[in-house]
Motif scaffolding. Structure first.
Motif, PDB file in Angstrom:
ATOM      1  N   GLN A   1       0.821  -1.204   0.000  1.00 46.59           N
ATOM      2  CA  GLN A   1       0.000   0.000   0.000  1.00 46.59           C
ATOM      3  C   GLN A   1       0.857   1.257   0.000  1.00 46.59           C
ATOM      4  OE1 GLN A   1      -2.976  -0.355  -0.646  1.00 46.59           O
ATOM      5  NE2 GLN A   1      -3.856  -2.134   0.342  1.00 46.59           N
ATOM      6  N   GLN A   2       1.997   1.178  -0.637  1.00 47.38           N
ATOM      7  CA  GLN A   2       2.839   2.362  -0.750  1.00 47.38           C
ATOM      8  C   GLN A   2       2.288   3.267  -1.827  1.00 47.38           C
ATOM      9  OE1 GLN A   2       5.287   3.487   1.117  1.00 47.38           O
ATOM     10  NE2 GLN A   2       4.774   1.752   2.450  1.00 47.38           N
ATOM     11  N   PHE A   3       2.529   4.552  -1.640  1.00 44.94           N
ATOM     12  CA  PHE A   3       2.108   5.486  -2.680  1.00 44.94           C
ATOM     13  C   PHE A   3       3.348   6.199  -3.177  1.00 44.94           C
ATOM     14  CE2 PHE A   3       0.597   9.439  -4.372  1.00 44.94           C
ATOM     15  CZ  PHE A   3      -0.446   8.993  -5.168  1.00 44.94           C
ATOM     16  N   PRO A   4       3.622   6.103  -4.496  1.00 46.90           N
ATOM     17  CA  PRO A   4       4.823   6.746  -5.017  1.00 46.90           C
ATOM     18  C   PRO A   4       4.678   8.270  -5.010  1.00 46.90           C
ATOM     19  CG  PRO A   4       3.512   5.808  -6.799  1.00 46.90           C
ATOM     20  CD  PRO A   4       2.791   5.503  -5.543  1.00 46.90           C
ATOM     21  N   ARG A   5       5.552   8.921  -4.260  1.00 50.74           N
ATOM     22  CA  ARG A   5       5.443  10.374  -4.176  1.00 50.74           C
ATOM     23  C   ARG A   5       6.054  11.040  -5.384  1.00 50.74           C
ATOM     24  NH1 ARG A   5       5.549  12.781   1.614  1.00 50.74           N
ATOM     25  NH2 ARG A   5       4.048  11.347   2.504  1.00 50.74           N
ATOM     26  N   ALA A   6       5.389  12.089  -5.846  1.00 45.11           N
ATOM     27  CA  ALA A   6       5.936  12.831  -6.981  1.00 45.11           C
ATOM     28  C   ALA A   6       5.340  14.222  -6.980  1.00 45.11           C
ATOM     29  CB  ALA A   6       5.603  12.124  -8.294  1.00 45.11           C
ATOM     30  N   ALA A   7       6.194  15.206  -6.902  1.00 39.67           N
ATOM     31  CA  ALA A   7       5.689  16.572  -6.896  1.00 39.67           C
ATOM     32  C   ALA A   7       5.261  16.970  -8.293  1.00 39.67           C
ATOM     33  CB  ALA A   7       6.761  17.531  -6.377  1.00 39.67           C
ATOM     34  N   ARG A   8       4.352  17.932  -8.366  1.00 42.56           N
ATOM     35  CA  ARG A   8       3.910  18.445  -9.660  1.00 42.56           C
ATOM     36  C   ARG A   8       4.213  19.926  -9.720  1.00 42.56           C
ATOM     37  NH1 ARG A   8      -0.520  15.661 -12.196  1.00 42.56           N
ATOM     38  NH2 ARG A   8      -0.513  13.554 -11.356  1.00 42.56           N
ATOM     39  N   ASP A   9       4.395  20.381 -10.886  1.00 42.95           N
ATOM     40  CA  ASP A   9       4.689  21.796 -11.022  1.00 42.95           C
ATOM     41  C   ASP A   9       3.398  22.597 -10.940  1.00 42.95           C
ATOM     42  OD1 ASP A   9       5.822  24.180 -11.498  1.00 42.95           O
ATOM     43  OD2 ASP A   9       5.810  23.943 -13.692  1.00 42.95           O
ATOM     44  N   TRP A  10       3.362  23.578 -10.073  1.00 46.15           N
ATOM     45  CA  TRP A  10       2.126  24.373  -9.993  1.00 46.15           C
ATOM     46  C   TRP A  10       2.358  25.814 -10.381  1.00 46.15           C
ATOM     47  CZ3 TRP A  10       3.086  28.098  -6.325  1.00 46.15           C
ATOM     48  CH2 TRP A  10       4.049  27.788  -5.329  1.00 46.15           C
TER      49      TRP A  10
ATOM     50  N   ALA B   1     -14.685  23.568  -9.227  1.00 44.25           N
ATOM     51  CA  ALA B   1     -15.770  24.428  -9.682  1.00 44.25           C
ATOM     52  C   ALA B   1     -15.670  25.778  -8.977  1.00 44.25           C
ATOM     53  CB  ALA B   1     -17.115  23.779  -9.407  1.00 44.25           C
ATOM     54  N   LYS B   2     -15.259  25.734  -7.698  1.00 46.73           N
ATOM     55  CA  LYS B   2     -15.104  26.976  -6.955  1.00 46.73           C
ATOM     56  C   LYS B   2     -13.970  27.813  -7.531  1.00 46.73           C
ATOM     57  CE  LYS B   2     -15.907  26.868  -2.236  1.00 46.73           C
ATOM     58  NZ  LYS B   2     -15.496  26.605  -0.848  1.00 46.73           N
ATOM     59  N   TYR B   3     -12.964  27.118  -8.092  1.00 44.04           N
ATOM     60  CA  TYR B   3     -11.798  27.852  -8.582  1.00 44.04           C
ATOM     61  C   TYR B   3     -11.947  28.341 -10.011  1.00 44.04           C
ATOM     62  CZ  TYR B   3      -9.627  25.616  -4.554  1.00 44.04           C
ATOM     63  OH  TYR B   3      -9.346  25.185  -3.300  1.00 44.04           O
ATOM     64  N   SER B   4     -12.994  27.879 -10.700  1.00 43.92           N
ATOM     65  CA  SER B   4     -13.117  28.391 -12.060  1.00 43.92           C
ATOM     66  C   SER B   4     -13.925  29.679 -12.010  1.00 43.92           C
ATOM     67  CB  SER B   4     -13.753  27.347 -12.979  1.00 43.92           C
ATOM     68  OG  SER B   4     -15.101  27.214 -12.697  1.00 43.92           O
ATOM     69  N   ILE B   5     -13.201  30.751 -12.087  1.00 43.80           N
ATOM     70  CA  ILE B   5     -13.800  32.071 -11.873  1.00 43.80           C
ATOM     71  C   ILE B   5     -14.386  32.563 -13.187  1.00 43.80           C
ATOM     72  CG2 ILE B   5     -13.331  34.406 -11.060  1.00 43.80           C
ATOM     73  CD1 ILE B   5     -12.755  32.177  -9.056  1.00 43.80           C
TER      74      ILE B   5
ATOM     75  N   LEU C   1      -2.556  28.145  -3.923  1.00 41.51           N
ATOM     76  CA  LEU C   1      -3.857  28.715  -4.297  1.00 41.51           C
ATOM     77  C   LEU C   1      -3.725  30.198  -4.608  1.00 41.51           C
ATOM     78  CD1 LEU C   1      -6.262  26.909  -1.835  1.00 41.51           C
ATOM     79  CD2 LEU C   1      -6.226  26.752  -4.322  1.00 41.51           C
ATOM     80  N   LEU C   2      -2.978  30.921  -3.791  1.00 41.43           N
ATOM     81  CA  LEU C   2      -2.801  32.355  -4.051  1.00 41.43           C
ATOM     82  C   LEU C   2      -2.223  32.543  -5.447  1.00 41.43           C
ATOM     83  CD1 LEU C   2      -1.303  33.784  -0.733  1.00 41.43           C
ATOM     84  CD2 LEU C   2      -3.540  34.237  -1.720  1.00 41.43           C
ATOM     85  N   HIS C   3      -1.229  31.745  -5.734  1.00 48.66           N
ATOM     86  CA  HIS C   3      -0.566  31.890  -7.024  1.00 48.66           C
ATOM     87  C   HIS C   3      -1.539  31.622  -8.171  1.00 48.66           C
ATOM     88  CE1 HIS C   3       2.666  31.726  -9.951  1.00 48.66           C
ATOM     89  NE2 HIS C   3       2.048  30.663 -10.474  1.00 48.66           N
ATOM     90  N   ASN C   4      -2.274  30.529  -8.059  1.00 51.17           N
ATOM     91  CA  ASN C   4      -3.095  30.126  -9.200  1.00 51.17           C
ATOM     92  C   ASN C   4      -4.424  30.848  -9.303  1.00 51.17           C
ATOM     93  OD1 ASN C   4      -1.705  27.967 -10.804  1.00 51.17           O
ATOM     94  ND2 ASN C   4      -1.416  27.205  -8.719  1.00 51.17           N
ATOM     95  N   LEU C   5      -4.895  31.400  -8.178  1.00 52.29           N
ATOM     96  CA  LEU C   5      -6.147  32.151  -8.265  1.00 52.29           C
ATOM     97  C   LEU C   5      -5.867  33.619  -8.556  1.00 52.29           C
ATOM     98  CD1 LEU C   5      -7.999  30.666  -5.182  1.00 52.29           C
ATOM     99  CD2 LEU C   5      -8.515  30.240  -7.585  1.00 52.29           C
TER     100      LEU C   5
ATOM    101  N   VAL D   1      -5.063  20.186  -1.601  1.00 51.69           N
ATOM    102  CA  VAL D   1      -4.422  20.819  -2.754  1.00 51.69           C
ATOM    103  C   VAL D   1      -2.902  20.658  -2.644  1.00 51.69           C
ATOM    104  CG1 VAL D   1      -3.982  23.034  -3.876  1.00 51.69           C
ATOM    105  CG2 VAL D   1      -6.294  22.442  -3.140  1.00 51.69           C
ATOM    106  N   ALA D   2      -2.405  20.926  -1.438  1.00 50.16           N
ATOM    107  CA  ALA D   2      -0.966  20.795  -1.235  1.00 50.16           C
ATOM    108  C   ALA D   2      -0.528  19.364  -1.502  1.00 50.16           C
ATOM    109  CB  ALA D   2      -0.606  21.212   0.180  1.00 50.16           C
ATOM    110  N   ASP D   3      -1.308  18.400  -0.990  1.00 50.34           N
ATOM    111  CA  ASP D   3      -0.956  16.995  -1.170  1.00 50.34           C
ATOM    112  C   ASP D   3      -0.841  16.644  -2.642  1.00 50.34           C
ATOM    113  OD1 ASP D   3      -0.772  16.436   1.451  1.00 50.34           O
ATOM    114  OD2 ASP D   3      -2.794  15.593   1.664  1.00 50.34           O
ATOM    115  N   TRP D   4      -1.751  17.158  -3.432  1.00 55.07           N
ATOM    116  CA  TRP D   4      -1.757  16.820  -4.861  1.00 55.07           C
ATOM    117  C   TRP D   4      -0.525  17.386  -5.556  1.00 55.07           C
ATOM    118  CZ3 TRP D   4      -3.376  13.591  -8.286  1.00 55.07           C
ATOM    119  CH2 TRP D   4      -3.455  13.937  -9.646  1.00 55.07           C
TER     120      TRP D   4
END
Ligand SMILES: Cc1cc2nc3c(=O)[nH]c(=O)nc-3n(C[C@H](O)[C@H](O)[C@H](O)COP(=O)(O)O)c2cc1C
Ligand SMILES: Cc1cc2nc3c(=O)[nH]c(=O)nc-3n(C[C@H](O)[C@H](O)[C@H](O)COP(=O)(O)O)c2cc1C
Ligand SMILES: Cc1cc2nc3c(=O)[nH]c(=O)nc-3n(C[C@H](O)[C@H](O)[C@H](O)COP(=O)(O)O)c2cc1C
Ligand SMILES: Cc1cc2nc3c(=O)[nH]c(=O)nc-3n(C[C@H](O)[C@H](O)[C@H](O)CO)c2cc1C
Ligand code: SF4
Ligand code: SF4
Ligand code: SF4
Ligand code: SF4
Ligand code: FES
Lengths: 192, 218, 339, 287, 444, 216
Positions: free
Chosen positions: E111-120, E149-153, E194-198, E276-279
């Motif tokens: 049940q390991q989850f491979p960690r991998a950061a994403r560019d945001w 849906a909340k983030y699509s302004i 979130l600040l950055h992307n919103l 969000v941070a986790d993703w």
């Protein structure tokens, strides 16, 4: 105490047409179900009462001196015809006003508050100004009672009044309690 | 009445003329009936009314056997039997010998519930009130109606000075000649009666003094 | 089939409640009235106690008889019939024939409460409906005041108390005018201390201003009443009479006299505040209260009665549905402009 | 005796004067309105129930006079009334097919299992919003009678089993119960359609039987026994399609293991007392 | 800072007993894997998701198992590695059945989850929204509204400010509190993302003052120059309702029927920001969440990190089971949660707490008639007239109720809480709303 | 012919109880409340109304074929007003004291909705015999209602009936009964009482039919 003011206060509160003289009970019991209708009926009644005061003063001064015995019948005929005429005029000229007030006019015409007003004003020998003030006070008093009653009845609709009482019996008892409360105005401005 | 095609009123639609004729005829007939009834009952009614008035006057002016109606017009009192609107009228009472005894003065004013109408007798020589009769009132039964049902209260007015001014005083308090006992529990009605009389006095006493000339004599 | 677990209960959220209940509120009011009631008995003796008991009996018996058989105990156990009977009793003259007190209690519950559908549904204060009924029915008995007997003569009952049912009362001894009666008909003021301590004639429960205020304080602390109502009534009545007093100090009573005389305190603290018959909304409560204050002074000074608290409250009760309707609070986020 | 002349003269004068004025006014001021609307409204039942799809009887009458609606669309009116209206307006009364409200559930207290206990406001809609009111079946009747209160014609009463029974003589097919039921269990079905499925669960087999003794377990026997195409299994429930040819016969119900499909000659549930015992026996045998 | 001295608040509201003592100091503990997981397809508001796996398929932990069914819908990921055993109607907390994907865990998987950061930092607005939808993130504050849906302004609107909702005004619950205390850096990273992307300029974290340690720790971790503030809030229910939060902090009212973004704001729960941070930091979709297990009926109250889809029965078993005589089990907080009929229902994305009570909480010994005491009016944060609404609902005068703004009621329950007569006001209102909605649907 | 008699009888009876203008149809409330403070006044009012109603019903039904529809209401009013005026004068001449007590309420008979209502609903559509029977019934019903109210109010309000003292001088009168609120309250309670009686009767009948059907 100013005579006109006393006439007004007396007709409005102390000797309220509905609660103390028992005049105009049919619309009072019949049209007090909804507040907004009641208020409009009240306004229409004030209007008809003013017309009545005018008519009866006119008849008293110019016609009935010659034939006092025709008082009743001429009041009826003249008031009814005048109101009917005005109703037609309003209907033609302002359908909006007719919808708001006019539809009540026929209801009011054959109503004892109106005829009672004319007869009381004559019995007491009121002149034109006194008659108009009396009519306005009586009309406003009628409206006051009607609006209070309507407010109460709208509220009662939400309560579980026993089925046996619901309806006229309940309305009469409410009117009785209202009438009891209005007794508080007795003697107003005559004590001092 | 050409638009009767879609108005669905029924069979023949009578013309306006017929309607007018019907109403006029009904009016005519009813007028006739009424006037007949009126003429038949009139003598009885007038007689009764006169009798009631006379009784009241005789009651408030003891010893009086005949009366006259006086109208105040143009700053003078004149004998006038013709009742007219807006008349200011009082009655003068005479004893068997034809001597003027006094005047019966009507008054009206607000009481506890509604307007009180009354008649009181006034004897100018003594400046005294000689009696009071309530003609019309809607005071509370058992309380306010004592102003005519309570003999003790009515008796207050049988010989009452009008000077300086009539007052209603609670029972048991010292009284002047112009004070009356108020009814316990109906102070307001009592005071209303007093006020009505005072007001009428204020209106009529000066007039009577000014007019107590020969024309008031029979 | 699966082994049975205990069945879970389903309830709609919220699952928490604050712990005040309506029954508790009514008990609080009874408690708050206790000092003034005891003072009334102290001043007026056994007769007053009997009057209270009879009006309570009238109220509770009526409630019992006309309630559906299966909810009788429940209805009586919410204390409202008891409270109505007590409040009615406190507004009666101590020398009232007992049978009248009983009829008053019955009228209070019958006309004031039951025909409206029972507790919480009536629009007029039941106790005052009972009192208004009594005042209009037996005006003389209801306005005949006996002087205070004091604790020494506790067991002396006035003959009028014991009048046979439906028969007139014979009044023994002198009758005493109430402070308001003295003011109205004889322009005679009463000492303030007598008013505050209750050493005057009047209704059983209305005389002792101090103890009434004390009970009011207790209710305020318990959050059982809407402070706006007593504040509005006393404030507007005081203001109105102060204005008149300044105009003519000889003819009109001063504000302190107005507040401490008659039933104003009892009415303002315990009767106008009846939640059932007063407006729900805070703004409505102010209008209601100021209306009562003004009407009381109007009736006392210009009206036909020495006292107008009861009529003022009943009249404003009648207007309560209208007041409520036109003073709805502004809903959050409605009718605002955001820049 | 001058009055003898004056009075009739005045009266006749007044009568003349005002009747002339009114007659003239009538002539010039009258606002014309089709009087048939009012007459029609007088004939209608006046219950203002809205079953016709209009806000009230008056509006319906207006539409009738305009000819956009047919008298029979008032489901409340009796046949006589509809004929009278049709006569008055001289229009076709329209087709009338008697429909009644039918309940798509037969799981009363004695049939459906309860898994939790609901306490609170006694109202179906309220109970449904609290985790389904404690009934195991989340499609079935909650038995708190919203439908009965909604019915203006006093046609619905809860029976001892906690199911609403429709009085088919009183039911006017106004549809109020359809709207009131939070589980959407009522349908307005023509009285002539007698084959009726008294269950709404989309579960099948044991899952369905775990909820209720009279659930439809989607065995499909009714579909097999009925005329070709008459019954189809849709979402684990039999759907009767009357337009699909073949006659609807009681045969389709005979092999139903739970009695979910019924042949209704009259009202629902009346025969349940005796019928149930048979089905219950059957149920016992199956398990 | 000025805000240190001030406690922000709104008007009205109530003060239920907080009852957070039992779990407030317990660190979040990971719940071990169990045998079977049930993933209902409608865990979010909006359309249900569409399965993309077949019965019998093998799935990894975090693998996509259902895709959004519409725009207002979101993805589902497998909480465990295992096999899809069924796609079927299963019991759902709301008391209904819902189509669910049933997954049997592979007991031998690590049940390991491979960690991998994403560019945001390089995402366009639309890409960002798509990413969030892919992550299956919904609001964790209770409503489970899809976050993307909340983030699509919409065109023409502009987000100025991000509000992070750490009020946690519901009694008993401590999951947000623990997250703030234990993962302040991740939370601040989520805010940064979130600040950055919103395109928002600043952020405020609203925290009730009954969590002084959270306020303190967050303030300590905010780097100088970061446009982030912590606002201490009065302890009052419903401080956490987003409109109340905005009113408390900014003194502004969101128009009735409007959204915070009408004022240029986005409100997010602490848990949502962490998701969000986790993703973006670890590539971890929403497959587990923190749940507070508490109440007087639980042997061992705890804060647990629970894989989604775990049946309540298993969660409670892990907490040493229920005490004797438990009569009520609630999902969510005691003020707004729902009592469940069966312990077979799974933990959902929106489940913040599991509470078990021994004696029924809301039962007053007896219901009295409404005495119009006005306490409900003084409790309602939306300034409605609950007494009137309830009376109208009782009399079934539903059509009258919109006049009294029934649709503005958020069903917070303050009115019922404060009613001395024990009237189920919210329930009456909820019933009426439901009926009104149904009738509105009917009228053509 | 016998059947016809029955009909007439029915027309008469229905007004007194089943269709009582006051208790059932709630018509003519104003005079009902205003003049019933004593039984004598109630009787006088009842008699006056009786005369007017019967007279105008007779006239209206005899003239019904000649009166055009459009002016029928006006004509009825004129007819009624004529009767009322005649009654007014007659009462004033014969019993002036009572006439004074009733005051303005005699002329107000004209607008008693019950009277106009009977003309419109019955007299204008039926034969003279039926119309008169109906009017007699309605008037009797009205009189009955007036008298019941007047009796209650006088007994409680003054301890008397038709002026005769019932309970001796010590009776405490219930003043409210004579005041306006008493009118409202008494009529309300009377209505309540009658509907209670009716309901009880219905329930009894239901029980009876139930028992019968069970017995079968
Ligand atoms: C129902 C009722 C009716 C009353 N009617 C009258 C009345 O007609 N006339 C009057 O002077 N006082 C009437 N009163 C009494 C007055 O309100 C007031 O108390 C009285 O005039 C005071 O008199 P006292 O100072 O002699 O007690 C009535 C009181 C009540 C309760
Ligand atoms: C709450 C309350 C309300 C009252 N309202 C009235 C009222 O409206 N009218 C009245 O005459 N007395 C009322 N009373 C009684 C008066 O306070 C009492 O009669 C007063 O002292 C005046 O007495 P009097 O009428 O003999 O002068 C009320 C008493 C209480 C306690
Ligand atoms: C009465 C009420 C209370 C609420 N309490 C909280 C709370 O304590 N904490 C919270 O984060 N959200 C709470 N919410 C939800 C918020 O209003 C808002 O929807 C949420 O903070 C938005 O963030 P999300 O979309 O990330 O969940 C509450 C909502 C309501 C209606
Ligand atoms: C503060 C308060 C004041 C009350 N005042 C009265 C009152 O004046 N009269 C009364 O009959 N009941 C009173 N009650 C009791 C109760 O509200 C009353 O019986 C209801 O009107 C019955 O429906 C009061 C209750 C409270 C809590
Ligand atoms: S049919 Fe529907 S409304 Fe009727 S009792 Fe059942 S669930 Fe309730
Ligand atoms: S509510 Fe239902 S049962 Fe009642 S009449 Fe309408 S359709 Fe029939
Ligand atoms: S809190 Fe309860 S009793 Fe008080 S007004 Fe509201 S609903 Fe009524
Ligand atoms: S549940 Fe609705 S009405 Fe009640 S307090 Fe909350 S918002 Fe107000
Ligand atoms: S009774 Fe008060 S709101 Fe329902």
């Amino acid at each position: 105490m100013n005579e006109l003011l006393w006439i007004f206060v007396s007709a409005l509160l102390i000797n309220n047409f509905v609660l103390s003289y028992f005049l105009g009970l049919c619309p009072f019991l019949g049209v007090s179900g909804r507040l907004d209708t009641a208020f409009r009926l009240g306004l229409a009644t004030i209007f008809v009462m003013l017309i009545t005061a005018l008519c009866s003063w006119f008849l008293n001064t110019y016609v009935l001196v010659y034939a006092p015995y025709l008082r009743l019948i001429s009041f009826i005929v003249v008031i009814a015809s005048t109101v009917q005429f005005i109703e037609m005029v309003i209907k033609k000229l302002s359908p909006a006003l007719f919808k708001a007030l006019g539809i009540f006019l026929p209801l009011i015409t054959t109503n004892c508050a109106i005829l009672g007003l004319a007869i009381f004003a004559t019995n007491r020998g009121y002149g034109l100004a006194e008659g108009l003030v009396f009519a306005f006070g009586a009309g406003a008093g009628f409206t006051l009672a009607l609006v209070l009653m309507a407010g109460i009845r709208e509220e009662v609709e939400l309560s579980d009044v026993p089925a046996l009482i619901r309806g006229t019996a309940m309305n009469l008892i409410i009117a009785g309690i209202l009438s009891m409360a209005f007794m508080g105005f007795a003697g107003l401005f005559s004590a001092t | 009445m050409s638009s009767s095609r879609n108005t669905h009123v029924g069979k023949g639609d009578p013309g306006s003329l017929k309607l007018i004729a019907t109403l006029s005829f009904a009016g005519l007939l009813s007028g006739l009936i009424i006037v007949l009834a009126y003429e038949t009952t009139l003598p009885t009614i007038t007689a009764y009314k006169a009798k009631v008035l006379e009784e009241a006057v005789f009651k408030v002016l003891p010893g009086v056997t005949s009366m006259q109606r006086l109208v105040y017009r143009d700053r003078a009192l004149t004998v006038n039997d013709q009742v007219q609107k807006g008349d200011e009228a009082i009655f003068s009472g005479f004893d068997a010998s034809g001597r003027l005894v006094g005047y019966a003065i009507p008054g009206a004013g607000p009481g506890f519930q509604d307007t009180i109408r009354l008649l009181y007798g006034y004897i100018p020589e003594q400046r005294k009130i000689s009696g009071m009769e309530i003609l019309e009132s809607r005071e509370t039964p058992g309380l306010g109606d004592k102003i005519y049902k309570d003999p003790a209260f009515v008796a207050n007015f049988e010989s009452l000075s009008v000077d300086p001014e009539i007052r209603a005083i609670k029972k048991g308090k010292p009284k002047a000649a112009s004070d009356i006992d108020a009814i316990t529990g109906a102070t307001i009605s009592s005071k209303a009666v007093v006020r009505i009389i005072n007001e009428a006095n204020r209106l009529w006493l000066p007039r009577l003094e000014q007019a107590s000339g020969p024309e008031a004599e029979r | 089939m699966k082994p049975k677990e205990t069945r879970l209960q389903l309830q709609a959220a919220p699952l928490l409640k604050q712990n005040m209940t309506t029954g508790q509120t009514m008990r609080d009011v009874l408690l708050a009235l206790l000092p003034a009631t005891l003072a009334g008995l102290w001043y007026f003796g056994l007769g007053a106690l009997l009057v209270l008991l009879c009006s309570i009996a009238g109220a509770m018996l009526t409630e019992w008889i006309f309630s559906p058989a299966d909810s009788r105990f429940e209805r009586l156990s919410d204390y409202t019939a008891l409270l109505t009977g007590l409040l009615l009793g406190l507004t009666l003259p101590p020398a009232l024939p007992l049978w009248m007190a009983f009829i008053g209690g019955a009228a209070a519950i019958g006309l004031g409460k039951l025909i409206w559908g029972g507790m919480g549904q009536n629009l007029f204060n039941p106790a005052l409906v009972g009192r208004a009924f009594l005042l209009a029915t037996f005006p003389i008995a209801m306005t005949t005041w006996s002087p205070q007997t004091g604790p020494a003569d506790f067991f002396q009952i006035s003959a009028s108390n014991l009048a046979a049912p439906f028969m007139q009362a014979a009044y023994d001894g002198v009758s005493a005018a109430t402070p308001l009666g003295l003011m109205k008909f004889e322009q005679q003021s009463t000492a303030l201390w007598a008013l505050v301590s209750g050493n005057t004639s009047g209704c059983i429960g209305e005389t002792s201003g101090l103890l009434l205020l004390l009970g009011g304080l207790y209710l305020l602390l318990r959050r059982d009443l809407d402070w706006r109502i007593p504040a509005g009534i006393l404030g507007s009545a005081a203001l109105f009479s102060a204005v008149l007093y300044i105009l003519d100090p000889i003819k009109f009573p001063g504000p302190l006299f107005s507040i401490f005389s008659g039933g104003l305190l009892l009415g303002a603290i315990y009767m106008a505040t009846d939640p059932v018959t007063s407006p729900l909304t805070p703004r409505g409560a102010w209008i209601f209260a100021v209306g009562i204050g003004l009407l009381v002074i109007l009736i006392r000074i210009y009206g036909g009665f020495p006292e107008g608290v009861m009529y003022a409250i009943l009249l404003m009760n009648a207007a309560t549905p209208l007041i409520d309707r036109y003073t709805q609070p502004r809903v959050f986020g409605k009718g605002i402009k955001n820049q | 005796m001058s009055g003898l002349l004056v009075a009739p003269a005045i009266m006749a004068g007044l009568g003349l004067f005002f009747s002339v004025i009114l007659a003239v006014a009538y002539r010039f001021l009258k606002v014309v309105e089709d009087p048939r609307i009012e007459e029609t409204e007088m004939l209608l039942p006046g219950s203002n129930c809205g079953a016709c799809g209009q806000p009230g009887c008056h509006a319906f009458a207006e539409k009738l006079v305009l000819g956009t609606l047919k008298p029979s669309q008032c489901t409340v009116a009796s046949a006589d009334t509809i004929d009278a209206v049709a006569d008055l307006l001289d229009v076709d009364p329209g087709q009338q097919e008697r429909r009644v409200a039918r309940l798509r559930c037969a799981g009363g207290k004695n049939q459906a299992y309860q898994i939790a206990e609901y306490r609170g406001f006694e109202n179906c809609r309220a109970a449904a919003s609290v985790s389904g009111g404690g009934k195991g079946c989340s499609w079935g009747c909650l038995g708190l009678g919203d439908c009965g209160i909604a019915c203006d014609f006093d046609a619905i009463h809860l029976n001892r089993n906690g199911l609403p029974e429709v009085d088919i003589d009183k039911c006017t097919a106004c549809g109020d119960c359809v709207e009131a039921c939070p589980r959407n269990l009522f349908v307005l079905a023509p009285l002539a359609q007698k084959l009726f499925v008294q269950c709404s669960t989309p579960l099948r087999g044991d899952a369905a039987m775990a909820l209720c003794k009279v659930a439809c377990d989607a065995c499909g026997r009714c579909a097999a026994d009925a005329a070709q195409g008459l019954i189809q299994m849709v979402e684990n429930l039999p759907l009767v399609d009357y337009s699909a040819g073949g006659p609807a016969l009681p045969d389709a119900t005979f092999r139903c293991p739970t009695g979910a499909i019924q042949w209704l000659e009259g009202p629902q549930f009346t025969d349940q007392g005796s019928a149930m015992t048979r089905r219950e026996n059957r149920y016992a045998q199956l398990h | 800072m000025l805000s240190k001295l001030l406690k922000f608040s709104f008007a009205h509201g109530v003060h239920p007993r907080e009852s957070k003592e039992a779990t407030v100091s317990l660190p979040i503990q990971r719940m071990p894997f169990v045998r079977e997981y049930v993933m209902p397809l409608n865990q979010q508001l909006g359309a249900p998701s569409k399965p993309v796996v077949e019965v019998g398929a093998r799935v990894h932990r975090g693998e996509l198992i259902a895709e959004p069914g519409a725009f207002i819908s979101t993805s589902l990921h497998s909480p465990v590695a295992g096999w899809v055993r069924a796609i079927d109607n299963r019991r759902y907390p709301g008391g209904v059945f819902a189509r669910s994907i049933v997954i049997e865990a592979d007991p031998f998987d690590t049940q390991q989850f491979p960690r991998a950061a994403r560019d945001w930092r390089q995402l366009g607005a639309e890409e960002f929204v798509a990413e969030i939808q892919r992550a299956g993130i919904v609001g964790m504050g209770g409503a489970a509204f899809p976050a993307h849906a909340k983030y699509s302004i919409p065109e023409g609107q502009h987000i100025e400010h991000l509000l992070v909702n750490g009020a946690e005004c519901e009694p008993f619950l401590t999951n947000d509190h623990r997250m703030m205390v234990e993962r302040p850096d991740d939370l601040l990273r989520g805010i940064e993302i979130l600040l950055h992307n919103l395109g928002a300029r600043s952020a405020t974290i609203g925290v009730e003052t009954n969590k002084p340690d959270a306020i303190e720790i967050l303030r300590r971790h905010i780097k100088p120059g970061q446009p982030i503030q912590v606002a201490p809030l009065r302890v009052k229910y419903p401080q956490g309702a987003e409109k109340m939060l905005i009113k408390s902090i900014f003194g502004r009212e969101v128009p009735a029927g409007g959204l915070p973004r009408d004022l240029g704001m986005v409100v997010n729960n602490v848990g949502s920001v962490l998701a969000v941070a986790d993703w973006f930091e670890f590539g971890m979709p929403l497959i587990e969440r923190v749940v507070t297990v508490s109440g007087d009926g639980v042997e061992q109250p705890s804060n647990l990190l629970v894989p989604l889809g775990t049946p309540l029965r298993e969660v409670l078993k892990f907490c040493d089971g229920l005490k004797e005589g438990v009569s009520q089990v609630v999902m969510g907080g005691p003020m707004m949660g729902t009592s469940v009929a069966s312990l077979d229902v799974p933990v959902l994305k929106g489940t913040s707490g599991i509470l078990a009570f021994r004696k029924p909480r809301s039962v007053q010994s007896r219901e009295y008639a409404c005495i119009r005491c006005g306490r409900c009016l003084e409790a309602c944060p939306y300034f409605l007239n609950p007494s009137r609404l309830a009376r109208l609902a009782r009399a079934r005068l539903y059509e009258e109720m919109p006049r009294y703004s029934i649709m503005d009621c958020v069903e917070c329950g303050s009115c019922t809480f404060s009613c001395p007569s024990g009237i189920p006001i919210v329930q009456l209102i909820r019933t009426a709303k439901s009926q009104l909605r149904q009738s509105a649907g009917k009228v053509v | 012919m016998a059947k016809h008699k029955e009909d007439l009888h029915q027309e008469f009876i229905k007004g007194i109880w089943r269709d009582n203008p006051v208790f059932v149809q709630v018509l003519g409330m104003c005079p009902m409340l205003a003049v019933t403070n004593t039984a004598v006044n109630a009787l006088a009012m009842g008699a006056a109304t009786f005369f007017v109603l019967v007279g105008s019903s007779f006239l209206v039904s005899s003239l019904r074929l000649w009166i055009p529809r459009q002016v029928r209401i006006s004509t009825y009013i004129i007819i009624i007003a004529t009767f009322v005026t005649v009654t007014d004068f007659t009462l004033e001449a014969l019993v002036p004291k009572i006439h004074k007590e009733l005051g303005a309420f005699i002329p107000l008979i004209v607008v008693n909705c019950m009277i106009l209502g009977r003309q419109e609903a019955f007299a204008s559509r039926n034969s003279v015999r039926l119309a008169v029977m109906d009017a007699l019934g309605m008037a009797a019903g009205f009189l009955f209602a007036l008298l019941s109210l007047g009796t209650v109010r006088e007994i409680l309000g003054e301890g008397k009936l038709f002026g005769f003292s019932l309970f001796g001088p010590d009776f405490e009168p219930w003043v409210i009964m004579i005041l306006p609120p008493g009118g409202f309250l008494t009529l309300g309670l009377l209505l309540l009482f009658f509907s209670w009686v009716k309901e009880r009767k219905q329930r009894l009948e239901q029980r009876l039919t139930q028992l019968e059907s069970e017995a079968q």
